[in-house]
Motif scaffolding. Sequence first.
Motif, PDB file in Angstrom:
ATOM      1  N   PHE A  83       0.709  -1.284  -0.089  1.00 16.18           N
ATOM      2  CA  PHE A  83       0.099  -0.100   0.056  1.00 16.18           C
ATOM      3  C   PHE A  83       0.930   1.353  -0.019  1.00 16.18           C
ATOM      4  N   ALA A  84       0.471   2.267  -0.711  1.00 15.31           N
ATOM      5  CA  ALA A  84       0.960   3.554  -0.593  1.00 15.31           C
ATOM      6  C   ALA A  84       0.141   4.860  -0.243  1.00 15.31           C
ATOM      7  N   ALA A  85       0.430   5.709   0.246  1.00 14.61           N
ATOM      8  CA  ALA A  85      -0.363   6.726   0.386  1.00 14.61           C
ATOM      9  C   ALA A  85      -0.806   7.453  -0.717  1.00 14.61           C
ATOM     10  N   CYS A  86      -2.025   8.008  -0.945  1.00 14.98           N
ATOM     11  CA  CYS A  86      -2.408   8.687  -2.226  1.00 14.98           C
ATOM     12  C   CYS A  86      -1.940  10.169  -1.831  1.00 14.98           C
ATOM     13  N   MET A  87      -1.275  10.608  -3.076  1.00 13.59           N
ATOM     14  CA  MET A  87      -0.606  11.979  -2.987  1.00 13.59           C
ATOM     15  C   MET A  87      -1.541  12.912  -3.449  1.00 13.59           C
ATOM     16  N   HIS A  88      -2.962  12.553  -3.972  1.00 11.71           N
ATOM     17  CA  HIS A  88      -3.811  13.650  -4.416  1.00 11.71           C
ATOM     18  C   HIS A  88      -5.070  13.358  -3.679  1.00 11.71           C
ATOM     19  N   PRO A  89      -5.319  13.023  -2.509  1.00  9.46           N
ATOM     20  CA  PRO A  89      -6.524  12.866  -1.892  1.00  9.46           C
ATOM     21  C   PRO A  89      -7.590  13.888  -2.191  1.00  9.46           C
ATOM     22  N   GLY A  90      -8.904  13.702  -2.704  1.00  7.96           N
ATOM     23  CA  GLY A  90     -10.163  14.368  -2.799  1.00  7.96           C
ATOM     24  C   GLY A  90     -10.136  14.778  -4.481  1.00  7.96           C
ATOM     25  N   GLU A  91      -8.917  14.389  -5.123  1.00  2.63           N
ATOM     26  CA  GLU A  91      -8.875  14.730  -6.562  1.00  2.63           C
ATOM     27  C   GLU A  91      -9.288  13.622  -7.482  1.00  2.63           C
ATOM     28  N   THR A  92      -9.929  13.820  -8.435  1.00  2.00           N
ATOM     29  CA  THR A  92     -10.349  12.586  -9.515  1.00  2.00           C
ATOM     30  C   THR A  92      -8.924  12.615 -10.132  1.00  2.00           C
ATOM     31  N   HIS A  93      -8.401  11.237 -10.339  1.00  2.00           N
ATOM     32  CA  HIS A  93      -7.228  11.276 -11.097  1.00  2.00           C
ATOM     33  C   HIS A  93      -7.097   9.618 -11.342  1.00  2.00           C
ATOM     34  N   ALA A  94      -6.110   9.603 -12.200  1.00  2.00           N
ATOM     35  CA  ALA A  94      -5.957   8.132 -12.988  1.00  2.00           C
ATOM     36  C   ALA A  94      -4.459   8.012 -12.744  1.00  2.00           C
ATOM     37  N   PRO A  95      -4.030   7.434 -11.795  1.00  2.00           N
ATOM     38  CA  PRO A  95      -2.672   7.184 -11.243  1.00  2.00           C
ATOM     39  C   PRO A  95      -1.964   6.369 -11.912  1.00  2.00           C
ATOM     40  N   VAL A  96      -0.686   6.518 -12.088  1.00  4.50           N
ATOM     41  CA  VAL A  96       0.442   5.386 -12.391  1.00  4.50           C
ATOM     42  C   VAL A  96       1.407   5.333 -11.516  1.00  4.50           C
TER      43      VAL A  96
END
Length: 167
Positions: A99-112
């Motif tokens: 697991f890794a912390a989300c660096m964009h909490p509250g934002e709609t995003h498609a992470p890689v």
Amino acid sequence: MNGKTDPGRAFAHHDHAHCAGDTLARAEAEAARRGLRFTPVRKRVLQILLEAHRAMGAYEVLDRLSAEGFGNQPPVAYRALEFLVEAGLAHRVQGLNAFAACMHPGETHAPVFLICRDCDAVAEAQAAPVRAALDQVAGALGFAIERASFEAVGLCPACRARAEGRA
């Protein structure tokens, strides 16, 4: 960068305390906005992930929690991690079973997730062009994507420099 976290920060020298503190504050605000119960153990698990700036397995998180008096039973860590993932405050990195912390909490995003194979550092970068291409291919087949995860494994700048004998 408009208050957003630089996606390459996990691989670059930066003020880590500020980075982790800013992301935690945004996660707390998002949890409050959505009326989510951000218990002390959930908050501590997110802090542990933010402090590490890399993917961590549930048992590694549990070891930290246990050392700090939060309990030593696996469900303690798993429940907190599950909550954080479902709330969009952390991500499951499938390739590492971690697991890794989300660096964009509250934002709609498609992470890689760019994962260093040597040190397990994880950078969360935007994958909007990749997601758009995938949506186009799926749409042509009549398939509607509900969830997608993108992971790339390689060497972070520091490990790459060490491998090339420059560090």
